[in-house]
Write a protein that holds these residues in place. Structure first.
Motif, PDB file in Angstrom:
ATOM      1  N   ARG A 223       0.819  -1.221   0.000  1.00 26.63           N
ATOM      2  CA  ARG A 223       0.000   0.000   0.000  1.00 26.63           C
ATOM      3  C   ARG A 223       0.846   1.262   0.000  1.00 26.63           C
ATOM      4  NH1 ARG A 223      -1.789  -4.287   2.093  1.00 26.63           N
ATOM      5  NH2 ARG A 223      -3.993  -4.857   2.096  1.00 26.63           N
ATOM      6  N   ALA A 224       2.129   1.138  -0.315  1.00 26.68           N
ATOM      7  CA  ALA A 224       3.042   2.286  -0.281  1.00 26.68           C
ATOM      8  C   ALA A 224       2.602   3.361  -1.273  1.00 26.68           C
ATOM      9  CB  ALA A 224       4.466   1.830  -0.596  1.00 26.68           C
ATOM     10  N   LEU A 225       2.648   4.613  -0.840  1.00 28.04           N
ATOM     11  CA  LEU A 225       2.265   5.741  -1.676  1.00 28.04           C
ATOM     12  C   LEU A 225       3.404   6.053  -2.652  1.00 28.04           C
ATOM     13  CD1 LEU A 225       0.827   7.923   1.206  1.00 28.04           C
ATOM     14  CD2 LEU A 225      -0.512   6.817  -0.598  1.00 28.04           C
ATOM     15  N   PRO A 226       3.182   5.976  -3.967  1.00 27.89           N
ATOM     16  CA  PRO A 226       4.252   6.175  -4.941  1.00 27.89           C
ATOM     17  C   PRO A 226       4.950   7.517  -4.780  1.00 27.89           C
ATOM     18  CG  PRO A 226       2.300   5.258  -6.013  1.00 27.89           C
ATOM     19  CD  PRO A 226       1.889   5.628  -4.613  1.00 27.89           C
ATOM     20  N   GLY A 227       6.268   7.469  -4.702  1.00 31.46           N
ATOM     21  CA  GLY A 227       7.065   8.679  -4.566  1.00 31.46           C
ATOM     22  C   GLY A 227       7.206   9.173  -3.144  1.00 31.46           C
ATOM     23  N   VAL A 228       6.322   8.721  -2.245  1.00 28.35           N
ATOM     24  CA  VAL A 228       6.338   9.157  -0.846  1.00 28.35           C
ATOM     25  C   VAL A 228       6.855   8.055   0.061  1.00 28.35           C
ATOM     26  CG1 VAL A 228       4.879   9.902   1.105  1.00 28.35           C
ATOM     27  CG2 VAL A 228       4.470  10.811  -1.194  1.00 28.35           C
ATOM     28  N   GLU A 229       6.446   6.821  -0.211  1.00 24.34           N
ATOM     29  CA  GLU A 229       6.846   5.680   0.604  1.00 24.34           C
ATOM     30  C   GLU A 229       7.495   4.616  -0.272  1.00 24.34           C
ATOM     31  OE1 GLU A 229       3.755   4.804   4.051  1.00 24.34           O
ATOM     32  OE2 GLU A 229       2.760   4.924   2.092  1.00 24.34           O
ATOM     33  N   GLN A 230       8.326   3.799   0.360  1.00 21.71           N
ATOM     34  CA  GLN A 230       8.963   2.697  -0.363  1.00 21.71           C
ATOM     35  C   GLN A 230       9.343   1.602   0.622  1.00 21.71           C
ATOM     36  OE1 GLN A 230      13.194   2.775  -1.622  1.00 21.71           O
ATOM     37  NE2 GLN A 230      12.356   2.871  -3.692  1.00 21.71           N
ATOM     38  N   VAL A 231       9.060   0.378   0.245  1.00 25.95           N
ATOM     39  CA  VAL A 231       9.551  -0.778   0.974  1.00 25.95           C
ATOM     40  C   VAL A 231      10.468  -1.537   0.035  1.00 25.95           C
ATOM     41  CG1 VAL A 231       8.962  -2.979   2.048  1.00 25.95           C
ATOM     42  CG2 VAL A 231       7.565  -0.966   2.503  1.00 25.95           C
ATOM     43  N   GLU A 232      11.723  -1.662   0.442  1.00 30.09           N
ATOM     44  CA  GLU A 232      12.725  -2.319  -0.389  1.00 30.09           C
ATOM     45  C   GLU A 232      13.520  -3.275   0.488  1.00 30.09           C
ATOM     46  OE1 GLU A 232      15.460  -0.766  -3.975  1.00 30.09           O
ATOM     47  OE2 GLU A 232      15.976   0.096  -2.030  1.00 30.09           O
ATOM     48  N   GLY A 233      13.466  -4.557   0.150  1.00 28.41           N
ATOM     49  CA  GLY A 233      14.126  -5.539   0.985  1.00 28.41           C
ATOM     50  C   GLY A 233      13.463  -5.564   2.352  1.00 28.41           C
ATOM     51  N   GLN A 234      14.239  -5.341   3.374  1.00 24.31           N
ATOM     52  CA  GLN A 234      13.728  -5.335   4.751  1.00 24.31           C
ATOM     53  C   GLN A 234      13.702  -3.931   5.348  1.00 24.31           C
ATOM     54  OE1 GLN A 234      12.686  -8.154   6.892  1.00 24.31           O
ATOM     55  NE2 GLN A 234      12.324  -8.742   4.763  1.00 24.31           N
ATOM     56  N   VAL A 235      13.569  -2.919   4.492  1.00 18.05           N
ATOM     57  CA  VAL A 235      13.637  -1.526   4.937  1.00 18.05           C
ATOM     58  C   VAL A 235      12.421  -0.746   4.453  1.00 18.05           C
ATOM     59  CG1 VAL A 235      14.982   0.615   4.844  1.00 18.05           C
ATOM     60  CG2 VAL A 235      16.157  -1.584   4.942  1.00 18.05           C
ATOM     61  N   TYR A 236      11.868   0.049   5.345  1.00 16.46           N
ATOM     62  CA  TYR A 236      10.790   0.981   4.995  1.00 16.46           C
ATOM     63  C   TYR A 236      11.376   2.386   4.938  1.00 16.46           C
ATOM     64  CZ  TYR A 236       6.738   4.061   5.696  1.00 16.46           C
ATOM     65  OH  TYR A 236       5.805   5.058   5.573  1.00 16.46           O
ATOM     66  N   ARG A 237      11.043   3.138   3.879  1.00 14.21           N
ATOM     67  CA  ARG A 237      11.516   4.525   3.740  1.00 14.21           C
ATOM     68  C   ARG A 237      10.340   5.416   3.365  1.00 14.21           C
ATOM     69  NH1 ARG A 237      15.288   1.626   0.577  1.00 14.21           N
ATOM     70  NH2 ARG A 237      17.334   1.411   1.581  1.00 14.21           N
ATOM     71  N   ARG A 238      10.465   6.694   3.718  1.00 14.49           N
ATOM     72  CA  ARG A 238       9.450   7.662   3.303  1.00 14.49           C
ATOM     73  C   ARG A 238       9.979   9.088   3.450  1.00 14.49           C
ATOM     74  NH1 ARG A 238       4.383   8.306   5.047  1.00 14.49           N
ATOM     75  NH2 ARG A 238       4.669  10.510   4.557  1.00 14.49           N
ATOM     76  N   THR A 239       9.275  10.005   2.768  1.00 12.23           N
ATOM     77  CA  THR A 239       9.517  11.423   2.961  1.00 12.23           C
ATOM     78  C   THR A 239       8.581  11.926   4.056  1.00 12.23           C
ATOM     79  OG1 THR A 239       7.868  12.097   1.317  1.00 12.23           O
ATOM     80  CG2 THR A 239      10.108  11.708   0.527  1.00 12.23           C
ATOM     81  N   TYR A 240       8.905  13.064   4.627  1.00 10.82           N
ATOM     82  CA  TYR A 240       8.016  13.667   5.611  1.00 10.82           C
ATOM     83  C   TYR A 240       8.111  15.177   5.535  1.00 10.82           C
ATOM     84  CZ  TYR A 240      11.865  15.070   8.671  1.00 10.82           C
ATOM     85  OH  TYR A 240      12.981  15.676   9.178  1.00 10.82           O
ATOM     86  N   GLN A 241       7.053  15.832   5.958  1.00 10.78           N
ATOM     87  CA  GLN A 241       7.032  17.285   6.160  1.00 10.78           C
ATOM     88  C   GLN A 241       6.272  17.525   7.452  1.00 10.78           C
ATOM     89  OE1 GLN A 241       5.250  19.623   3.017  1.00 10.78           O
ATOM     90  NE2 GLN A 241       6.334  21.447   3.671  1.00 10.78           N
ATOM     91  N   LEU A 242       6.959  18.054   8.445  1.00 14.65           N
ATOM     92  CA  LEU A 242       6.365  18.212   9.757  1.00 14.65           C
ATOM     93  C   LEU A 242       6.906  19.485  10.384  1.00 14.65           C
ATOM     94  CD1 LEU A 242       4.443  16.778  11.729  1.00 14.65           C
ATOM     95  CD2 LEU A 242       6.427  15.625  12.710  1.00 14.65           C
ATOM     96  N   GLY A 243       5.999  20.384  10.721  1.00 18.77           N
ATOM     97  CA  GLY A 243       6.446  21.666  11.240  1.00 18.77           C
ATOM     98  C   GLY A 243       7.267  22.393  10.185  1.00 18.77           C
ATOM     99  N   GLY A 244       8.424  22.854  10.564  1.00 17.82           N
ATOM    100  CA  GLY A 244       9.300  23.535   9.614  1.00 17.82           C
ATOM    101  C   GLY A 244      10.352  22.634   9.028  1.00 17.82           C
ATOM    102  N   SER A 245      10.198  21.332   9.178  1.00 18.26           N
ATOM    103  CA  SER A 245      11.229  20.397   8.724  1.00 18.26           C
ATOM    104  C   SER A 245      10.700  19.496   7.612  1.00 18.26           C
ATOM    105  CB  SER A 245      11.703  19.531   9.899  1.00 18.26           C
ATOM    106  OG  SER A 245      12.639  18.561   9.472  1.00 18.26           O
ATOM    107  N   THR A 246      11.532  19.235   6.631  1.00 18.14           N
ATOM    108  CA  THR A 246      11.247  18.235   5.606  1.00 18.14           C
ATOM    109  C   THR A 246      12.433  17.291   5.528  1.00 18.14           C
ATOM    110  OG1 THR A 246      12.206  19.593   3.838  1.00 18.14           O
ATOM    111  CG2 THR A 246       9.837  19.809   4.232  1.00 18.14           C
ATOM    112  N   GLY A 247      12.176  16.055   5.176  1.00 23.17           N
ATOM    113  CA  GLY A 247      13.275  15.109   5.100  1.00 23.17           C
ATOM    114  C   GLY A 247      12.800  13.708   4.793  1.00 23.17           C
ATOM    115  N   THR A 248      13.642  12.757   5.111  1.00 22.92           N
ATOM    116  CA  THR A 248      13.319  11.354   4.904  1.00 22.92           C
ATOM    117  C   THR A 248      13.607  10.591   6.190  1.00 22.92           C
ATOM    118  OG1 THR A 248      15.561  10.818   4.122  1.00 22.92           O
ATOM    119  CG2 THR A 248      13.932  11.444   2.452  1.00 22.92           C
TER     120      THR A 248
END
Length: 494
Positions: A223-248
């Protein structure tokens, strides 16, 4: 010294003697001779029974004047267990506190969001946690700060801000009072302080075993959101925007440590506490397998599934608004179809990330952006567009707060008041986005078919059957949805 009425002191001592990891985070031991409090898995020599008092939270120990053990590090203990079902208002309050509700707001405001008075909230906190809401919030700020001091190279001013302290002076005073050392002295004494060579922050988040990492990762990956989330191998990754910070952020499993490893990389002041709270919710790290086994293990339908699952968790949501959008997009379409539609919405309405690596290219659109966006030509029906824009407009205006409410019924009522959101969608959002463990979309075709052994039960019949699974109906739903032999019965929107 007073002991806590809800804890069996002798049972706690037996668990301490046995170093039983199942009790880690369920209670803390206060050692009268040293004035230090520890986790039940602390490797130090076991104190004599008469020198021990057991409390249900680190905040209770701090409130009685005890200092945190520098060896077993209470800040690394699993979170408060989801006995939440027996006093759900405490669980909802803790989620809001972890997101910073008392960093600037008042106890009265927090109580109002939970549909109760400030005095009532104070009473239930003292009864179940041994400390009042402000003490719990202060303790959680302190423990996050301690973890950042000892495990990262983040500047101490950044540690103070990330942990939720309103000033550097308060941060310094709190650390010195709690640990009898300044923040810089704590960092120099830490073996982990020089372990990280980059600007990224890496933290370990503990859980109570067992933990079915593969099942959670498979569910999120599908159910990963394309471009925002990714599951690859045994790792989950995503982007975030929270408050004044953006990152992964990146999450991986460390089963030998009974923990998840979280790596955060971002621009701007890192809001570590709310980021950690969201990761804990996403992977349901505060679940209590022992409580689930006690409640559901003997059920003829759910018990065998629970035994085979080996550490079931309800995959949550990092950002509730994302999950709500995804739930609307998934109405009456397949999981793959919903993912495709989500990708189109992100491409049109999302923001390009200031970096592009590992397939992470976008930040999910904000509620304001989605409310104003032209969603025509994306393959969405008129009703679906109306539902999405209605949700986005309500969230942007603040009339729909996608956070735990006074009760499950309150959360569902707030959601079904929006156009295009029915009982099924509301319960699904409450389960995954709001962390309501008793949410149960009884009208779901997959659940009705799985519970009937291939025969589709009436929703009313399933609702009556599910009464035996309270207050953990959400876990029962997940087990019915995700059993391998029943995958074809899973709701297409789930």
């Amino acid at each position: 010294m007073a002991t806590h009425e809800l804890l069996d002191q002798d049972l706690c001592h037996r668990a301490l003697v046995g170093r039983d990891a199942r009790f880690d985070g369920r209670f803390f031991v206060c050692v009268k001779t040293t004035r230090i409090y520890c986790r039940p898995v602390c490797p130090a020599r076991t104190p004599k029974r008469e020198n021990c008092a057991f409390v249900p939270s680190a905040a209770a120990a701090e409130a009685m004047g005890y200092r945190s053990c520098l060896r077993c590090r209470p800040e690394s203990a699993p979170g408060t267990p989801a006995w939440a079902g027996t006093e759900a208002s405490v669980a909802r309050a803790l989620k809001l506190i972890d997101e910073g509700a008392l960093d600037e707001g008042s106890v009265g405001q927090l109580a109002a969001r939970l549909g109760m008075g400030a005095r009532q909230l104070h009473r239930v906190f003292v009864r179940h946690l041994g400390a009042n809401p402000q003490a719990v919030a202060s303790n959680r700020r302190l423990l996050v700060a301690k973890q950042l001091i000892t495990e990262t190279r983040l500047p101490l001013s950044g540690v103070a801000a990330a942990a939720g302290f309103q000033s550097l002076r308060r941060f310094n005073d709190a650390v010195r009072t709690a640990y009898q050392r300044s923040p810089s002295e704590l960092r120099r004494a830490s073996r982990d302080a020089h372990a990280q060579a980059s600007a990224a922050i890496s933290l370990r988040l503990s859980y109570r075993p067992p933990f079915d990492w593969d099942r959670v990762l498979t569910y999120l990956g599908g159910r990963a959101l394309p471009g925002v989330e990714q599951v690859e191998g045994q790792v989950y990754r995503r982007t975030y925007q929270l408050g004044g910070s953006t990152g992964t952020l990146e999450v991986s499993h460390q089963p030998e440590r009974r923990a998840l490893s979280v790596r955060i990389e971002g621009e701007g002041p890192l809001p570590v506490r709310p980021l950690v709270a969201r990761v804990r919710r996403l992977f349901d790290l505060d679940a209590d397998p022992a409580a689930l086994a006690l409640a559901l293990g003997g059920d003829p339908l759910i018990g065998p599934r629970l035994a085979r699952a080996g550490g079931v968790r309800v995959p949550g949501a990092f950002e509730p608004f994302e999950l709500a959008v995804r739930a609307i997009l998934g109405q009456q379409v397949s999981v793959k179809g919903a993912t495709t539609l989500a990708g189109r919405v992100i491409q049109r309405c999302g923001t390009l990330a200031p970096w592009a690596h590992n397939g992470l290219t976008h930040l999910f659109p904000s509620a304001g952006a989605l409310a104003q966006a032209d969603l025509s030509g994306l393959g969405l029906t008129g009703g679906r567009i109306q539902a999405l824009k209605g949700l986005a407009a309500a969230c942007a205006a603040g009339t729909c707060d996608l956070k735990p409410g006074a009760s499950l019924e309150d959360s569902v009522a707030r959601l079904v008041a929006l156009p295009g959101i029915g009982e099924w969608t509301a319960h699904y959002i409450a389960l995954r986005a709001l962390g309501e463990p008793d949410a149960f979309p009884a009208s779901d075709l997959g659940l009705r078919k799985a519970a009937g052994g291939g025969t589709v039960l009436a929703a009313s019949v399933l609702e009556r059957m599910a009464e035996a699974w309270r207050p953990w109906r959400g876990y029962a739903a997940l087990l019915l949805w995700t059993e391998p032999v029943l995958e074809r019965a899973v709701s297409t929107a789930a």
